[in-house]
Scaffold this active site. Structure first.
Site, PDB file in Angstrom:
ATOM      1  CE  LYS A   7      -3.823  -2.252   2.341  1.00  0.00           C
ATOM      2  NZ  LYS A   7      -4.363  -2.682   3.623  1.00  0.00           N
ATOM      3  CD  GLN A  57      -3.710  -4.506   6.614  1.00  0.00           C
ATOM      4  OE1 GLN A  57      -3.752  -3.482   5.926  1.00  0.00           O
ATOM      5  NE2 GLN A  57      -4.106  -5.686   6.162  1.00  0.00           N
ATOM      6  CG  ASP A  78     -10.209  -0.186   5.077  1.00  0.00           C
ATOM      7  OD1 ASP A  78      -9.980  -0.709   3.977  1.00  0.00           O
ATOM      8  OD2 ASP A  78      -9.492  -0.322   6.081  1.00  0.00           O
TER       9      ASP A  78
HETATM   10  N1  GUN Z   1      -7.055  -6.778   6.079  1.00  0.00           N
HETATM   11  C1  GUN Z   1      -7.331  -7.529   4.989  1.00  0.00           C
HETATM   12  N2  GUN Z   1      -8.017  -6.794   4.080  1.00  0.00           N
HETATM   13  C2  GUN Z   1      -8.155  -5.562   4.612  1.00  0.00           C
HETATM   14  C3  GUN Z   1      -8.755  -4.363   4.137  1.00  0.00           C
HETATM   15  O1  GUN Z   1      -9.328  -4.281   3.049  1.00  0.00           O
HETATM   16  N3  GUN Z   1      -8.676  -3.299   4.974  1.00  0.00           N
HETATM   17  C4  GUN Z   1      -8.073  -3.364   6.185  1.00  0.00           C
HETATM   18  N4  GUN Z   1      -8.061  -2.263   6.946  1.00  0.00           N
HETATM   19  N5  GUN Z   1      -7.506  -4.462   6.647  1.00  0.00           N
HETATM   20  C5  GUN Z   1      -7.543  -5.546   5.860  1.00  0.00           C
END
Ligand code: GUN
Length: 296
Positions: free
Chosen positions: A54, A98, A121
C-alpha cells in the site's frame, strides 16, 4: 465457449493511472497533495506485506504515505490517541487501520473512531449506513473494484440477476448494496442457503466471496454469465503452493461469458481502489470536483 478474461491487473494499472493524473492536477492547480495514513499494530506477516505494498503504490501515484507501525501490545488508549491525531491532521485525507487487530483491541471501537470522511476502507458504521441508504459514502475497496470491472465490461447492470456468495461486512454485504444501487436483482447466498447450485444457476452475475478454495464448480454457472472471483486461497497442488479462487476456474471458464482469474483478477483492484478512495476523500475535504469513474 471459453470465457473472456477480465484482466484485473491491467484494469488496476488503468485506475492507478487515473488516480495519478488527478493527484498531479491537485498539486498543480491547488497545491494539495493527498495523504494516506496506514496503521499497523503488531507483526502479522501477511499484514506487513499488504502495508508495504500500500505504501509503495501510494508514493508511486504521487501521494504522501504515512506509516505508523505500533507494538503488538499497544494499548487501546494509545491507538485511539493516534487515530485522533490523524483525524485532526489536515495533511492526512485517508486513514486505514490494517485488520485483523490483536485480540485485546476492540476492532469495532477502533474503526468507528476514524473520522468517517477519512475512512478510506468504508468500514465506519456511518459509511455502512450511507451506502445502505444510497447516499454518498466511502465504499469498501474490494467491492468497489468488483463494481468497476462489472461496469466496464457490461456498461449498464440494470435488471441483471446477481448472486453474491458470502455475507461478510467487508465484501459480501457492501457488494450486494452496490449491485442493488446499479439496479440488479440481488441475492445474497451463504453457508445456510438451500439449493445453492440452483440459486447460482439463475445468476447473470456471480460474485464469489467465501474463502473456500474452488467451491463453485463450472456446472453451477449459467451459460454466458459473468463471474467475479474474490477468493484468494492458498492450496497445495502437486507438491506446490498455489493460489486459487472460490470458483473452479477451469470448468467455470468453459461456461461463463467472462471471468476474473486468480491471481490477477480482483486482487490488484483492492489497493487501486484504496488509492482512488484517498483521492476522492481529499477532493471532498477540499470541496473540489471528484475524479470521474473512481467512485460508486
Ligand atoms: N485486512 C485484509 N483486508 C483488509 C482491508 O481491506 N482493509 C483493512 N483495513 N484491513 C484488511
Amino acid at each position: 465457449m471459453a470465457a473472456e478474461l477480465i484482466d484485473g491487473k491491467a484494469f488496476a494499472a488503468k485506475v492507478r493511472g487515473k488516480v495519478a493524473e488527478h493527484v498531479a492536477r491537485l498539486k498543480e492547480e491547488h497545491d494539495i497533495t493527498p495523504g494516506l495514513a496506514v496503521v499497523l499494530v503488531g507483526e502479522d506477516p501477511a499484514s506487513q506485506v499488504y502495508v508495504r505494498s500500500k505504501g509503495k503504490q501510494t508514493v508511486e501515484v504521487g501521494m504522501n504515505s504515512y506509516e505508523h507501525k505500533l507494538d503488538v501490545d499497544t494499548s487501546e488508549a494509545d491507538l485511539l490517541a493516534l487515530i485522533d491525531q490523524l483525524n485532526n491532521d489536515p495533511a492526512v485525507h485517508g486513514i486505514l487501520v490494517q485488520l485483523p487487530l490483536p485480540k485485546h483491541l476492540d476492532e469495532d471501537l477502533v474503526i468507528n473512531s476514524i473520522a468517517p470522511e477519512k475512512d478510506v476502507d468504508g468500514f465506519h458504521i456511518s459509511n455502512v449506513g450511507l451506502l445502505g441508504t444510497g447516499q454518498k459514502s466511502m465504499v469498501p475497496c474490494t467491492p468497489l473494484g468488483c463494481l468497476m470491472m462489472l461496469r466496464d465490461y457490461h456498461g449498464s447492470l440494470s435488471g441483471m440477476d446477481a448472486v453474491v456468495i458470502g455475507r461478510s461486512n467487508i465484501v459480501g454485504k457492501p457488494m450486494a448494496q452496490l449491485l442493488l444501487g446499479d439496479s440488479c436483482t440481488v441475492t445474497i447466498a451463504h453457508s445456510r442457503t438451500k439449493d445453492l447450485p440452483d440459486v447460482v444457476r439463475r445468476a447473470d452475475i456471480v460474485v464469489a466471496a467465501v474463502g473456500r478454495p474452488e467451491m463453485v464448480p463450472g456446472d453451477w454457472i449459467k451459460e454466458g454469465a459473468t463471474v467475479i472471483d474474490v477468493g484468494i486461497n492458498r492450496v497445495e497442488r502437486d507438491g506446490k503452493n498455489k493460489l486459487v479462487g472460490d470458483v473452479d476456474f477451469a470448468s467455470a471458464s468453459e461456461r461463463a461469458g467472462a471471468i476474473t482469474p486468480v491471481p490477477g483478477g480482483v486482487g490488484p483492484m483492492t489497493i487501486a481502489c484504496l488509492l482512488a478512495n484517498t483521492v476522492t476523500a481529499c477532493c471532498r475535504a477540499n470541496k473540489l470536483a471528484e475524479p470521474e469513474g473512481l467512485t460508486a
